[in-house]
Design a protein around this motif. Structure first.
Motif, short mmCIF file in Angstrom:
data_model
loop_
_atom_site.label_atom_id
_atom_site.label_comp_id
_atom_site.label_asym_id
_atom_site.label_seq_id
_atom_site.Cartn_x
_atom_site.Cartn_y
_atom_site.Cartn_z
N LEU B 83 8.30 28.12 54.94
CA LEU B 83 8.68 26.76 54.55
C LEU B 83 7.45 26.02 54.01
CD1 LEU B 83 11.14 25.71 57.40
CD2 LEU B 83 11.68 26.42 55.07
N ASP B 84 6.29 26.26 54.64
CA ASP B 84 5.07 25.62 54.13
C ASP B 84 4.79 26.08 52.71
OD1 ASP B 84 4.86 24.32 56.46
OD2 ASP B 84 3.11 25.41 57.22
N GLU B 85 4.95 27.38 52.47
CA GLU B 85 4.67 27.90 51.13
C GLU B 85 5.62 27.30 50.12
OE1 GLU B 85 2.72 32.30 51.82
OE2 GLU B 85 4.86 32.02 52.16
N SER B 86 6.91 27.25 50.47
CA SER B 86 7.85 26.70 49.50
C SER B 86 7.60 25.20 49.33
CB SER B 86 9.29 27.00 49.94
OG SER B 86 9.96 25.85 50.35
N GLY B 87 7.15 24.54 50.41
CA GLY B 87 6.79 23.13 50.29
C GLY B 87 5.60 22.95 49.36
N GLY B 88 4.63 23.84 49.50
CA GLY B 88 3.45 23.78 48.63
C GLY B 88 3.83 23.98 47.17
N LEU B 89 4.73 24.95 46.97
CA LEU B 89 5.20 25.22 45.61
C LEU B 89 5.84 23.95 45.04
CD1 LEU B 89 5.58 27.78 43.69
CD2 LEU B 89 7.97 27.63 44.37
N ARG B 90 6.67 23.30 45.85
CA ARG B 90 7.33 22.07 45.40
C ARG B 90 6.30 21.03 44.98
NH1 ARG B 90 12.45 22.88 47.98
NH2 ARG B 90 13.93 22.51 46.28
N GLU B 91 5.23 20.92 45.78
CA GLU B 91 4.19 19.94 45.45
C GLU B 91 3.61 20.24 44.07
OE1 GLU B 91 2.93 17.08 46.84
OE2 GLU B 91 4.83 17.33 47.92
N ARG B 92 3.34 21.53 43.83
CA ARG B 92 2.73 21.89 42.55
C ARG B 92 3.70 21.63 41.40
NH1 ARG B 92 1.62 27.62 44.17
NH2 ARG B 92 1.00 28.03 42.00
N ILE B 93 4.98 21.96 41.62
CA ILE B 93 5.97 21.67 40.58
C ILE B 93 5.97 20.17 40.31
CG2 ILE B 93 8.45 21.59 40.11
CD1 ILE B 93 8.72 24.21 41.68
N ARG B 94 6.00 19.41 41.39
CA ARG B 94 6.05 17.96 41.27
C ARG B 94 4.89 17.44 40.41
NH1 ARG B 94 3.69 14.31 44.12
NH2 ARG B 94 4.46 12.17 44.33
N ALA B 95 3.71 18.00 40.65
CA ALA B 95 2.53 17.53 39.91
C ALA B 95 2.73 17.73 38.41
CB ALA B 95 1.29 18.28 40.39
N VAL B 96 3.20 18.93 38.02
CA VAL B 96 3.39 19.19 36.59
C VAL B 96 4.50 18.29 36.03
CG1 VAL B 96 3.88 20.95 34.86
CG2 VAL B 96 2.73 21.60 36.98
N VAL B 97 5.58 18.17 36.78
CA VAL B 97 6.72 17.38 36.31
C VAL B 97 6.30 15.93 36.06
CG1 VAL B 97 8.97 16.46 36.96
CG2 VAL B 97 8.47 18.87 37.32
N MET B 98 5.41 15.43 36.92
CA MET B 98 4.95 14.06 36.70
C MET B 98 4.25 13.93 35.36
SD MET B 98 3.71 12.81 40.47
CE MET B 98 2.68 11.46 39.81
N GLU B 99 3.52 14.98 34.98
CA GLU B 99 2.85 14.94 33.68
C GLU B 99 3.86 15.04 32.54
OE1 GLU B 99 -1.02 16.87 32.97
OE2 GLU B 99 -0.80 17.68 35.00
N VAL B 100 4.87 15.89 32.74
CA VAL B 100 5.92 15.99 31.72
C VAL B 100 6.54 14.61 31.52
CG1 VAL B 100 8.22 16.92 31.22
CG2 VAL B 100 6.47 18.40 32.20
N GLU B 101 6.82 13.96 32.62
CA GLU B 101 7.49 12.66 32.58
C GLU B 101 6.63 11.66 31.79
OE1 GLU B 101 7.00 9.60 34.35
OE2 GLU B 101 9.00 8.79 33.85
N SER B 102 5.32 11.64 32.06
CA SER B 102 4.52 10.61 31.38
C SER B 102 4.30 10.98 29.92
CB SER B 102 3.20 10.39 32.12
OG SER B 102 2.24 11.30 31.69
N THR B 103 4.24 12.29 29.62
CA THR B 103 4.13 12.69 28.21
C THR B 103 5.39 12.30 27.45
OG1 THR B 103 2.83 14.59 28.95
CG2 THR B 103 3.60 14.60 26.67
#
Lengths: 302, 302, 302, 302
Positions: B83-103
């Protein structure tokens, strides 16, 4: 026409950008052509189209439309096929899931008996008889999913609720029989889910355990009523271990987290029942430890 | 004690069910043992654990706990890791998605200019400059997802909203430039999504087109105000074709269906503007070719 | 007593942990003693206690209680003083904010006239007369806040709503007068907020601009009704620039973001009004550019 | 055009108000100019910009934009920088707070043992081991906040919930060990919050105590079941004192007040357990000293 259209919003100057209006389409048609040519073979596999029903390579797997078609219609024709296929898949999943749901209901109905009598192997025979049916159903579900590898999580939402219920029943039955927690791998074994393609999602397993926990306070109250004064201690020990185990997890703020937060109320309720039994020195009719005895003596003073 | 516990709720008779209380655990311990032994290597791959983070084979990829551990703790320790690993993955996805959103926001900001002036290639230069940035971001997203093959749809919900917005912008820009619909394969090409592992979900593409459609009535109104009286006809033709194409699809009763139902209001509004222009005989003061006239004749019975 | 209490839940063995039950209290009493000794002087400053009313050094600034007091009561006596002080501060803030609110209401009432007549400097005289009153009130608010440096954001919620309303009125008046956006620094100047201690929060300023934007569609409709056919163009130009400027910001998913999302409906509505005016070739009684004239000629054909 | 715009809604008469349309901009440009000139140095400090991220002096700290920029864009460019910085700060706070949350969970998990056994120093060793981790995390949080002096309360909401939980665990552990209330200053010491810049908000401390109180009825019930019949008396005495101390406070009608109102149910439940034990004459089978008896006499009128 095409010309007028192409320059939809540009002044002549823009045409310089794009001297030959048909050129931009060429690479496209080629691209699609190549795609469409490979598709029939893929269609035969069946899997392929479903697999990509809504994914990247997706529209590659639609049958070649007459070259006359404009690309827009060609594309939507492809989408139609794929959406219909994925819709059809959903229908088939739904059909199996409805059977899972009704089998789980039958299982629950007979399992409810444990609230009225002291559970015996006989009581559990009927609910256990449903396990085979469920295994068969999950096998059919797995077959349906086998048509689209890598899409487990795409359709997951369609069966997870029912699966959580199933887990809660199996876990309760297993605890009644063995006094132990039914492990994830054991559920998978019972339901024949132990293949990598189609397994039991961990969160569904955990949510199922929370549902089982919700049943325990009622169970304890009823067992004490029918005279099993040792039941609260056993349930409390089990629920305490389960609750502690859950606490090891870093639960995100989601449904599982919410369900788990509810578990502590079950725990509290069971503790209260255990307290009632202890404070009244109601003797457990089994391995009563020294402390219990001491406590009984103290009762003497009352 | 363990014995007493095991037979939690059974009379002696039940013990026959289960002559050797330790046996049922044997195969499990063995299974896990073997699993746990392979796990370190898998851990190194990283992928493996993530891949199964919440799936069947899942708890196989946790490091071997001391044999002393009870199976319950052993299992939850495995879950915790996953669960921690999948949570970590989510965090990383979130980080990229935030950049997509602002672009996407930057792209939209410069694209909005088309509502004030007659769109020219120059106007589209700035929003087009963002496409490369988006491609790079989707590439990073694909890399993150590559760590867990077959889990695209598990995390899909974390980026689909932003992707739909991106599609709507790209489709509008493409129509302004070519007068054609930006095809699914063309979006994938622009965003570098044309690999089987990480592609553009068809429903996201279609929802993006609905969002684009919502922009068109406003565009038409503004183009007429800046004096392009031929714009309504072009947009109406395009939107009519798009709407007809959507009608080919069997849409389930979901978000896409809801968005598509909204498209007919865009269509109606554009028709009204076209009507306003025609009824006042406002002549298209630009390259109105012969077929425009033909088209106007067709419109004669309006 | 203390002894029994200290060993609240430990067996004798625990007492070894802690041979002298009074020792652990020594350092504590010393610590508090020293704190309490400095406090009176701080009290005199007034500021100090407020400043830390609910913060770290906080309970240090309460008057020295009789040494007899047990630490628990001593501490809560300190809290009582501080919570009362911060409560009192809140009351005083509330009193000023209520005056701000009613002044803003008066300002709005007279500002509403612009919806019935063509705005003239005379129409704006009355609302402008309230600016001085507001400046005085914010000055009083700043004085209250001066009593607790670094606590601006602690009490911020108590006045931000009213401040946003004030900003929206000032910005509308300023635009009517100059055709420009009232800048953040200009609001601060008008309200005397340009000191570092007590300024205008940027988000409050931005939310205020969103509120102003909500007034504009109605304004445009009413101005066209009273015959100002050029108003839509001006408002549209202004609102378009403002909207574009907002789009530069990375708004988190919060209240400001929600308010800003609403702005696009104002923009659309104004565009529609502008469209109505243009399509009917209603001549603006001012610098009508060549294009407008051409458009009027085209009207001739109707 | 600019001229026409400036006098957006005024007849010529209005121009007298404002003879030189460009003048009003002068002081502004000067002001900003000067501000922008100092900004780069401030940028380097980093702190500065954050500090004022959303405050008055705020837009002073943006890098000098090309003089060509219109003031509106210049201002929003400044806002963008500041909002991004404050957003980044929030991200960093969030990261630390997530660690605080998971450390608190670990602490709680091991602390829960006190519900199953008689608490001994050994039982508390594991939860106490986490205190150091928390101190380190709060130190990191304080460092982040140090970048924006005077903004403690601006971001306070981002960590207060987790901090309240931490306080409740620490206070329970402390009571178990010493039978005393953990004081505000003692929490600050344990967590290294005793500096004026970043301390423990009193309301968070008090809310934490309410959470601890919620744990006590359950604790009492469980201690009685493991045979500590003197526990109810001790907890009741402690909780009564705590409740009385809270009653000294003038609580506004907020979250703290609501939490405190809940404390009386904890008190009532503990009283009931104490009653159950007394009515059955269950003698405290541990070090009941003389004053226990005295205390029992006092309780005589129960």
């Amino acid at each position: 026409m095409k010309l007028a259209f192409r320059n939809a919003c540009f002044s002549l100057s823009s045409r310089r950008l794009n001297p030959n209006p048909n050129l931009p389409l060429r690479p496209f048609s080629v691209r699609t052509a190549s795609k469409f040519s490979v598709s029939p073979s893929l269609r035969r596999l069946g899997t392929a189209t479903l697999c990509s029903a809504s994914m990247a390579g997706g529209e590659g797997h639609t049958q070649p439309p007459p070259p006359s078609y404009p690309p827009l219609e060609k594309q939507f024709e492809g989408f139609r096929v794929q959406l219909d296929e994925s819709g059809g898949l959903r229908e088939r999943i739904r059909a199996v899931v409805m059977e899972v749901e009704s089998t789980a209901r039958i299982m629950h109905a007979s399992l409810l008996l444990v609230h009225q009598v002291r559970p015996t192997p006989e009581v559990l025979e009927r609910p256990k008889a449903q396990i085979g049916v469920l295994k068969e159903l999950y096998n059919r579900l797995a077959e349906v999913l086998r048509e689209c590898p890598g899409q487990y999580y795409r359709y997951h939402g369609d069966w997870r609720g029912e699966t959580q219920t199933v887990v809660s029943h199996l876990a309760l039955m297993h605890w009644l029989e063995t006094g132990n927690l039914l492990l994830h791998t054991e559920v998978q074994e019972k339901l024949g889910l132990n293949n990598l393609e189609f397994g039991l999602d961990i969160e569904d397993y955990l949510i199922g355990l929370c549902f089982m926990s919700n049943e325990l306070p009622r169970f304890v109250v009823n067992q004490v009523t029918v005279g099993d004064y040792d039941c609260p201690r056993k349930v409390l020990k089990f629920l305490t271990e389960l609750h502690a185990a859950f606490r090891m997890l870093n639960l995100r703020n989601d449904f599982l987290r919410k369900k788990f937060d509810g578990m502590k109320y079950d725990l509290r309720r069971v503790e209260e029942v255990y307290y009632d039994v202890k404070i009244r020195g109601l003797t457990a009719n089994d391995d009563s430890t020294g402390e219990t005895t001491k406590q009984e003596q103290q009762q003497g003073h009352v």
